[in-house]
Design an enzyme around this catalytic site. Sequence first.
Site, PDB file in Angstrom:
ATOM      1  N   GLU A   9      47.266  41.521  46.077  1.00 29.67           N
ATOM      2  CA  GLU A   9      47.487  40.082  46.127  1.00 29.67           C
ATOM      3  C   GLU A   9      48.764  39.671  46.838  1.00 29.67           C
ATOM      4  O   GLU A   9      48.840  38.584  47.403  1.00 29.67           O
ATOM      5  CB  GLU A   9      47.481  39.500  44.702  1.00 29.67           C
ATOM      6  CG  GLU A   9      46.113  39.530  44.052  1.00 29.67           C
ATOM      7  CD  GLU A   9      46.127  38.902  42.672  1.00 29.67           C
ATOM      8  OE1 GLU A   9      46.686  37.806  42.530  1.00 29.67           O
ATOM      9  OE2 GLU A   9      45.578  39.512  41.743  1.00 29.67           O
ATOM     10  N   ASP A  82      44.860  41.745  40.593  1.00 30.96           N
ATOM     11  CA  ASP A  82      45.397  41.934  39.240  1.00 30.96           C
ATOM     12  C   ASP A  82      44.307  42.261  38.213  1.00 30.96           C
ATOM     13  O   ASP A  82      43.153  41.816  38.351  1.00 30.96           O
ATOM     14  CB  ASP A  82      46.151  40.680  38.794  1.00 30.96           C
ATOM     15  CG  ASP A  82      47.505  40.557  39.466  1.00 30.96           C
ATOM     16  OD1 ASP A  82      47.984  41.573  40.009  1.00 30.96           O
ATOM     17  OD2 ASP A  82      48.083  39.459  39.450  1.00 30.96           O
ATOM     18  N   ASP A  84      42.919  41.222  35.493  1.00 32.74           N
ATOM     19  CA  ASP A  84      42.528  40.200  34.536  1.00 32.74           C
ATOM     20  C   ASP A  84      41.379  39.402  35.139  1.00 32.74           C
ATOM     21  O   ASP A  84      40.895  39.710  36.229  1.00 32.74           O
ATOM     22  CB  ASP A  84      43.716  39.297  34.161  1.00 32.74           C
ATOM     23  CG  ASP A  84      44.398  38.681  35.380  1.00 32.74           C
ATOM     24  OD1 ASP A  84      43.789  38.641  36.475  1.00 32.74           O
ATOM     25  OD2 ASP A  84      45.549  38.236  35.253  1.00 32.74           O
ATOM     26  N   GLU A  86      41.203  36.402  36.448  1.00 32.19           N
ATOM     27  CA  GLU A  86      41.496  35.771  37.728  1.00 32.19           C
ATOM     28  C   GLU A  86      41.537  36.809  38.844  1.00 32.19           C
ATOM     29  O   GLU A  86      41.055  36.565  39.952  1.00 32.19           O
ATOM     30  CB  GLU A  86      42.818  35.009  37.653  1.00 32.19           C
ATOM     31  CG  GLU A  86      43.064  34.135  38.868  1.00 32.19           C
ATOM     32  CD  GLU A  86      44.181  33.139  38.657  1.00 32.19           C
ATOM     33  OE1 GLU A  86      44.453  32.367  39.598  1.00 32.19           O
ATOM     34  OE2 GLU A  86      44.782  33.125  37.570  1.00 32.19           O
ATOM     35  N   TYR A 298      52.005  45.379  33.693  1.00 31.11           N
ATOM     36  CA  TYR A 298      51.462  44.045  33.987  1.00 31.11           C
ATOM     37  C   TYR A 298      51.897  43.040  32.937  1.00 31.11           C
ATOM     38  O   TYR A 298      51.826  43.302  31.732  1.00 31.11           O
ATOM     39  CB  TYR A 298      49.942  44.113  34.058  1.00 31.11           C
ATOM     40  CG  TYR A 298      49.310  42.865  34.613  1.00 31.11           C
ATOM     41  CD1 TYR A 298      49.702  42.356  35.847  1.00 31.11           C
ATOM     42  CD2 TYR A 298      48.321  42.194  33.907  1.00 31.11           C
ATOM     43  CE1 TYR A 298      49.131  41.209  36.359  1.00 31.11           C
ATOM     44  CE2 TYR A 298      47.729  41.057  34.413  1.00 31.11           C
ATOM     45  CZ  TYR A 298      48.138  40.565  35.651  1.00 31.11           C
ATOM     46  OH  TYR A 298      47.565  39.427  36.159  1.00 31.11           O
ATOM     47  N   ARG A 300      50.891  39.853  32.271  1.00 34.31           N
ATOM     48  CA  ARG A 300      49.987  38.857  31.679  1.00 34.31           C
ATOM     49  C   ARG A 300      49.046  39.596  30.739  1.00 34.31           C
ATOM     50  O   ARG A 300      48.020  40.118  31.144  1.00 34.31           O
ATOM     51  CB  ARG A 300      49.218  38.104  32.761  1.00 34.31           C
ATOM     52  CG  ARG A 300      50.116  37.259  33.664  1.00 34.31           C
ATOM     53  CD  ARG A 300      49.318  36.391  34.618  1.00 34.31           C
ATOM     54  NE  ARG A 300      50.212  35.641  35.486  1.00 34.31           N
ATOM     55  CZ  ARG A 300      50.578  36.033  36.702  1.00 34.31           C
ATOM     56  NH1 ARG A 300      50.096  37.176  37.195  1.00 34.31           N
ATOM     57  NH2 ARG A 300      51.386  35.307  37.441  1.00 34.31           N
ATOM     58  N   HIS A 344      44.187  46.399  28.433  1.00 36.93           N
ATOM     59  CA  HIS A 344      45.551  46.119  28.851  1.00 36.93           C
ATOM     60  C   HIS A 344      46.531  46.825  27.919  1.00 36.93           C
ATOM     61  O   HIS A 344      46.195  47.259  26.830  1.00 36.93           O
ATOM     62  CB  HIS A 344      45.815  44.617  28.817  1.00 36.93           C
ATOM     63  CG  HIS A 344      45.137  43.872  29.912  1.00 36.93           C
ATOM     64  ND1 HIS A 344      45.402  42.554  30.189  1.00 36.93           N
ATOM     65  CD2 HIS A 344      44.210  44.252  30.818  1.00 36.93           C
ATOM     66  CE1 HIS A 344      44.661  42.159  31.209  1.00 36.93           C
ATOM     67  NE2 HIS A 344      43.925  43.166  31.598  1.00 36.93           N
TER      68      HIS A 344
END
Length: 700
Positions: A9, A82, A84, A86, A298, A300, A344
């Site tokens: 990203e 990433d 997740d 999104e 990570y 988030r 996660h």
Amino acid sequence: MSKTLVIVESPAKAKSIGKFLGSRYTVKASMGHLRDLPKSQLGVDIEHGFAPKYIAIRGKGGLIKELRTAAKNADRVLLASDPDREGEAIAWHLGHLLGLNLDEKCRIEFHEITKQAIQTSLKHVRAIDLHKVEAQQARRVLDRLVGYQLSPLLWRKVKKGLSAGRVQSVAVRLVGDREEDIRAFVPEEYWTLTAFLEAKGGTFSAKLIKKSGEKLEIKSKEEMDAVLAELKALFFQVTDVRKREKKKQPAPPFTTSSLQQEAYRKLNFSPKKTMLIAQQLYEGIELGAQGSDGLITYMRTDSVRIAEAAQEEAKAYILAEHGSEYYPPEARRFVTKGRAQEAHEAIRPTSVLRTPEQMKEFLSRDQLRLYRLVWERFLASQMSAALLDTLTVDVAAGSYLFRANTSTVRFPGYLAVYQESRDEEDKTDEDEGALAVPVVSGETVALARLEEKQHFTEPPPRYTEATLVRKMEEEGIGRPSTYAPTIETIQTRGYVVKEGKHLSPTELGEIVLNLLKEFFTDIVNIEFTAKFEEQLDDVEEGEVSWRQVIDAFYAPFARTLEEAEEKIGKVQLEEQVTDEVCEHCGRRMVVRMGRYGKFLACPGFPECKNTKALLEETGAHCPRCGKALVVRRSKKGRKFYGCSGYPDCDFVTWDLPAPEPCPECGQLMVVKTSRRQKRYVCTNPECRYAKVVQEMENAN
């Protein structure tokens, strides 16, 4: 030799990953999303199953062309956005734009940017998880339906430029409801009594807690006087001395929410700033000859899981640096509440061997402070419990019972590394009295004096950004990635303003909130919003169709829209007209609310766009020139106090000026507030006069 294109990203992440992969790999950055719903239209086909209309984001055509060329020249393309929802959606959009076969394995993910993590991810290439994509798509579609259909209604009925988002509206409600509680609060009087007692070993104090075995509440001076009168005729005797060992366990490593809260409390970082710096630490920092490397996992996440390899490394470090007594009998396992994504991890350093001191030369001041916080919290989470020796002494005087508590640290355990802080509203006096002298049960003690104090209960405190994050997490509002942008949005829109550290609703925010409460109860309903988050989890797990979730919401929402359009009249916002005259057109300027509070604006907008700072006087005077000191704001919105004679006089102070000058030297005094008291302190370094103006005691 085959070539593999890896797309991440951000350029920083591409740089960090590139050094791990070698010449057979090309790493490029998508710069986030490349496709989205169009800004100029709804972009959702309501009549055909809420089908979204995705288009390439304006200004990214060149980047898309570059990535397509790179994909054609590669033998394989791996999408590494990433880990997740999104990120999964970004990978899916990339797959469409690049013409990839989405049934094939083209997705890799990792939770830290280290050589081992990247190389491991290459061994576990998978197909894009369409359930995750659909969960993100459901959120995006619903937010678009609400935002693009409810916001225009607010424009027509209230004011142009307003917006109403699904999560942001609930956040405004939380702030607004707290404000209503504060306004409705009626303080209640109560009294406390402390006895100062003389034992053989010295003097100690104990607080009155019971009478005849029942908790004693003294609510007036008359009741206190009656108690004092009774106690004068009584003698005091120690009736019980209890010694106990107490274990204090460490907190788990950080999640997104707890990191934002602790960074706010310890470092005074806003949630937005915390996430910005955490992103830098995750994506990679230049470490001299080592090159760029990610320092934390990570950021988030709502999981407190820790990888076994990280636990083993922490164990070895603790044993080597602190000794075996600082490591628990077995490795700690923390349990995540709710439906967190257990794939996660918690936020932790990618290697505990990279101590903050070693990283100091590579990090900025703020990066180092946040890294130290993450590092210490993780290390402490793996250490042994602290052992406290507690001592409780009960003293009887007739039917009255006084109690003194104290505790001492026998073995610090994890406290040798880190101690979690608490929000102001959570802080209480753990000790009900002070005890620093030896006493024994049955000992008679002499009364030296009694000290009574009057108190009044206090209203619930306004939210800070940290406590609002905590409340959103507790209520299930939003997800780790949404806390910081939501709080930023409600301030940017002018619905909530930050005064000092506390958030309060603006007049505009209350007007909009009341309209939503009356007509769009689901939009501002906390339980409804939390339930929708659970439904998104169901979509991700493949238990329900994303279209079913949207359809169940939209049908009643559309009916309410029509009803509100008919019933809501035009809301007239009363403007506060001032005596300040616009030098451009001669109109009297009005007070408007902006992102950083109130300001003066010409009512002739848009013909006349003149604005000025609203000079709010503090009641104090500049120590240099004698003119009034006024409230000002920095470019980042932080409040400070400066001379109204600026630019001729550039005196400023971050501390609130006191309304009176120093009685000793006549210089400026400022307000200093701690947990226990508010003081006026002289700014003259040669004087330093100070006086207490208010005791800041918490009511229980």
